[in-house]
Design a protein around this motif. Structure first.
Motif, PDB file in Angstrom:
ATOM      1  N   SER A  15       5.160 -84.535 -16.625  1.00 34.40           N
ATOM      2  CA  SER A  15       6.256 -85.593 -15.652  1.00 34.40           C
ATOM      3  C   SER A  15       5.142 -86.502 -14.410  1.00 34.40           C
ATOM      4  O   SER A  15       4.301 -85.887 -14.130  1.00 34.40           O
ATOM      5  CB  SER A  15       7.313 -85.169 -14.725  1.00 34.40           C
ATOM      6  OG  SER A  15       8.122 -85.047 -15.434  1.00 34.40           O
ATOM      7  N   MET A  19       7.866 -88.868 -10.300  1.00 35.66           N
ATOM      8  CA  MET A  19       9.322 -88.203 -10.638  1.00 35.66           C
ATOM      9  C   MET A  19       9.386 -86.871  -9.699  1.00 35.66           C
ATOM     10  O   MET A  19      10.444 -86.343 -10.101  1.00 35.66           O
ATOM     11  CB  MET A  19       8.999 -87.633 -11.928  1.00 35.66           C
ATOM     12  CG  MET A  19       9.215 -88.234 -13.226  1.00 35.66           C
ATOM     13  SD  MET A  19      11.022 -89.582 -13.571  1.00 35.66           S
ATOM     14  CE  MET A  19      12.314 -87.956 -14.037  1.00 35.66           C
ATOM     15  N   VAL A  22      12.263 -85.206  -8.424  1.00 35.72           N
ATOM     16  CA  VAL A  22      13.677 -85.161  -9.630  1.00 35.72           C
ATOM     17  C   VAL A  22      13.393 -84.068 -10.756  1.00 35.72           C
ATOM     18  O   VAL A  22      13.926 -82.772 -10.986  1.00 35.72           O
ATOM     19  CB  VAL A  22      13.983 -86.554  -9.975  1.00 35.72           C
ATOM     20  CG1 VAL A  22      15.460 -86.135 -11.258  1.00 35.72           C
ATOM     21  CG2 VAL A  22      14.294 -87.627  -8.606  1.00 35.72           C
ATOM     22  N   ALA A  23      11.940 -83.884 -10.522  1.00 37.08           N
ATOM     23  CA  ALA A  23      10.996 -82.752 -11.812  1.00 37.08           C
ATOM     24  C   ALA A  23      10.236 -82.668 -10.790  1.00 37.08           C
ATOM     25  O   ALA A  23       9.528 -83.027 -10.095  1.00 37.08           O
ATOM     26  CB  ALA A  23      11.068 -83.815 -12.774  1.00 37.08           C
ATOM     27  N   ASP A  59      11.157 -92.076 -24.395  1.00 31.28           N
ATOM     28  CA  ASP A  59      11.460 -91.992 -23.272  1.00 31.28           C
ATOM     29  C   ASP A  59      12.783 -90.648 -22.642  1.00 31.28           C
ATOM     30  O   ASP A  59      11.821 -90.101 -23.457  1.00 31.28           O
ATOM     31  CB  ASP A  59      13.184 -91.986 -24.994  1.00 31.28           C
ATOM     32  CG  ASP A  59      13.045 -93.690 -25.551  1.00 31.28           C
ATOM     33  OD1 ASP A  59      12.413 -94.313 -25.362  1.00 31.28           O
ATOM     34  OD2 ASP A  59      12.642 -93.451 -26.426  1.00 31.28           O
ATOM     35  N   PHE A  60      13.427 -91.288 -21.978  1.00 25.75           N
ATOM     36  CA  PHE A  60      13.546 -89.976 -21.370  1.00 25.75           C
ATOM     37  C   PHE A  60      15.427 -89.973 -20.765  1.00 25.75           C
ATOM     38  O   PHE A  60      15.977 -90.863 -20.335  1.00 25.75           O
ATOM     39  CB  PHE A  60      12.904 -89.988 -19.590  1.00 25.75           C
ATOM     40  CG  PHE A  60      13.479 -88.590 -18.897  1.00 25.75           C
ATOM     41  CD1 PHE A  60      12.725 -87.753 -19.004  1.00 25.75           C
ATOM     42  CD2 PHE A  60      14.240 -89.141 -17.738  1.00 25.75           C
ATOM     43  CE1 PHE A  60      13.007 -86.693 -18.039  1.00 25.75           C
ATOM     44  CE2 PHE A  60      14.461 -88.094 -17.022  1.00 25.75           C
ATOM     45  CZ  PHE A  60      14.522 -86.579 -17.227  1.00 25.75           C
ATOM     46  N   HIS A  61      16.057 -89.260 -21.335  1.00 27.23           N
ATOM     47  CA  HIS A  61      17.950 -88.998 -21.213  1.00 27.23           C
ATOM     48  C   HIS A  61      18.152 -88.068 -20.193  1.00 27.23           C
ATOM     49  O   HIS A  61      17.483 -86.593 -20.337  1.00 27.23           O
ATOM     50  CB  HIS A  61      18.365 -88.550 -22.355  1.00 27.23           C
ATOM     51  CG  HIS A  61      19.990 -89.188 -22.001  1.00 27.23           C
ATOM     52  ND1 HIS A  61      19.958 -90.248 -22.456  1.00 27.23           N
ATOM     53  CD2 HIS A  61      20.161 -88.091 -22.665  1.00 27.23           C
ATOM     54  CE1 HIS A  61      21.012 -90.309 -22.222  1.00 27.23           C
ATOM     55  NE2 HIS A  61      21.753 -88.256 -22.313  1.00 27.23           N
ATOM     56  N   TRP A  62      18.221 -88.327 -19.088  1.00 25.74           N
ATOM     57  CA  TRP A  62      18.750 -86.758 -18.551  1.00 25.74           C
ATOM     58  C   TRP A  62      20.405 -86.583 -18.112  1.00 25.74           C
ATOM     59  O   TRP A  62      20.676 -87.797 -17.820  1.00 25.74           O
ATOM     60  CB  TRP A  62      18.411 -87.017 -17.168  1.00 25.74           C
ATOM     61  CG  TRP A  62      18.778 -85.938 -16.037  1.00 25.74           C
ATOM     62  CD1 TRP A  62      18.857 -84.555 -16.444  1.00 25.74           C
ATOM     63  CD2 TRP A  62      18.274 -85.987 -14.511  1.00 25.74           C
ATOM     64  NE1 TRP A  62      18.195 -84.197 -15.005  1.00 25.74           N
ATOM     65  CE2 TRP A  62      18.210 -84.864 -14.107  1.00 25.74           C
ATOM     66  CE3 TRP A  62      17.692 -86.913 -13.895  1.00 25.74           C
ATOM     67  CZ2 TRP A  62      17.634 -84.543 -12.766  1.00 25.74           C
ATOM     68  CZ3 TRP A  62      16.941 -86.697 -12.303  1.00 25.74           C
ATOM     69  CH2 TRP A  62      17.311 -85.207 -12.010  1.00 25.74           C
ATOM     70  N   CYS A  63      21.471 -85.764 -18.317  1.00 24.27           N
ATOM     71  CA  CYS A  63      22.219 -85.626 -17.835  1.00 24.27           C
ATOM     72  C   CYS A  63      22.478 -85.065 -17.066  1.00 24.27           C
ATOM     73  O   CYS A  63      22.255 -83.901 -16.783  1.00 24.27           O
ATOM     74  CB  CYS A  63      22.901 -85.153 -19.074  1.00 24.27           C
ATOM     75  SG  CYS A  63      23.017 -86.129 -20.797  1.00 24.27           S
ATOM     76  N   ILE A  64      23.401 -85.649 -15.546  1.00 24.29           N
ATOM     77  CA  ILE A  64      23.287 -84.572 -14.524  1.00 24.29           C
ATOM     78  C   ILE A  64      25.126 -84.571 -14.633  1.00 24.29           C
ATOM     79  O   ILE A  64      25.709 -85.002 -15.352  1.00 24.29           O
ATOM     80  CB  ILE A  64      23.064 -86.024 -13.283  1.00 24.29           C
ATOM     81  CG1 ILE A  64      23.647 -87.343 -13.215  1.00 24.29           C
ATOM     82  CG2 ILE A  64      21.926 -86.248 -13.663  1.00 24.29           C
ATOM     83  CD1 ILE A  64      23.403 -87.785 -12.637  1.00 24.29           C
ATOM     84  N   TYR A  70      26.933 -82.398  -6.411  1.00 21.79           N
ATOM     85  CA  TYR A  70      25.392 -82.772  -6.888  1.00 21.79           C
ATOM     86  C   TYR A  70      25.476 -83.863  -5.910  1.00 21.79           C
ATOM     87  O   TYR A  70      23.923 -84.791  -6.343  1.00 21.79           O
ATOM     88  CB  TYR A  70      25.106 -82.532  -9.042  1.00 21.79           C
ATOM     89  CG  TYR A  70      24.359 -83.595  -8.754  1.00 21.79           C
ATOM     90  CD1 TYR A  70      22.835 -82.788  -9.093  1.00 21.79           C
ATOM     91  CD2 TYR A  70      24.204 -85.331  -8.736  1.00 21.79           C
ATOM     92  CE1 TYR A  70      21.759 -82.796  -9.355  1.00 21.79           C
ATOM     93  CE2 TYR A  70      22.812 -85.508  -9.831  1.00 21.79           C
ATOM     94  CZ  TYR A  70      21.809 -85.260 -10.341  1.00 21.79           C
ATOM     95  OH  TYR A  70      20.115 -85.501 -10.067  1.00 21.79           O
TER      96      TYR A  70
END
Length: 75
Positions: A15, A19, A22-23, A59-64, A70
């Motif tokens: 990362s 980032m 977040v990461a 690509d980066f896909h993040w499900c929160i 949260y």
């Protein structure tokens, strides 16, 4: 935990500094043993036999989670 002579899979991602928060910025590695009974974050390792696959996807896909806790988190 320290593991010796354990076969398994290590997965990592990189990362960018942007980032951070977040990461983790930089490399972040995880390990799971072949039998699925042990693993976790990797801080250091040595290996004698290894197969490497690199995915250069951008690509980066993040499900929160959709929770109040949260939503209140400050990054």
């Amino acid at each position: 935990f320290d593991f010796d002579d354990v076969e398994g899979t290590m997965v990592g991602f990189w990362s960018p500094l942007a980032m951070n928060g977040v990461a983790l910025a930089g490399w972040h590695l995880h390990f799971i043993s072949k039998d699925g009974k042990t693993g976790g974050h990797v801080l250091d390792f040595r290996t004698s036999e290894v197969a490497v696959t690199i995915d250069r996807s951008l690509d980066f896909h993040w499900c929160i989670p959709d929770t109040g806790e949260y939503r209140k988190t400050k990054f």
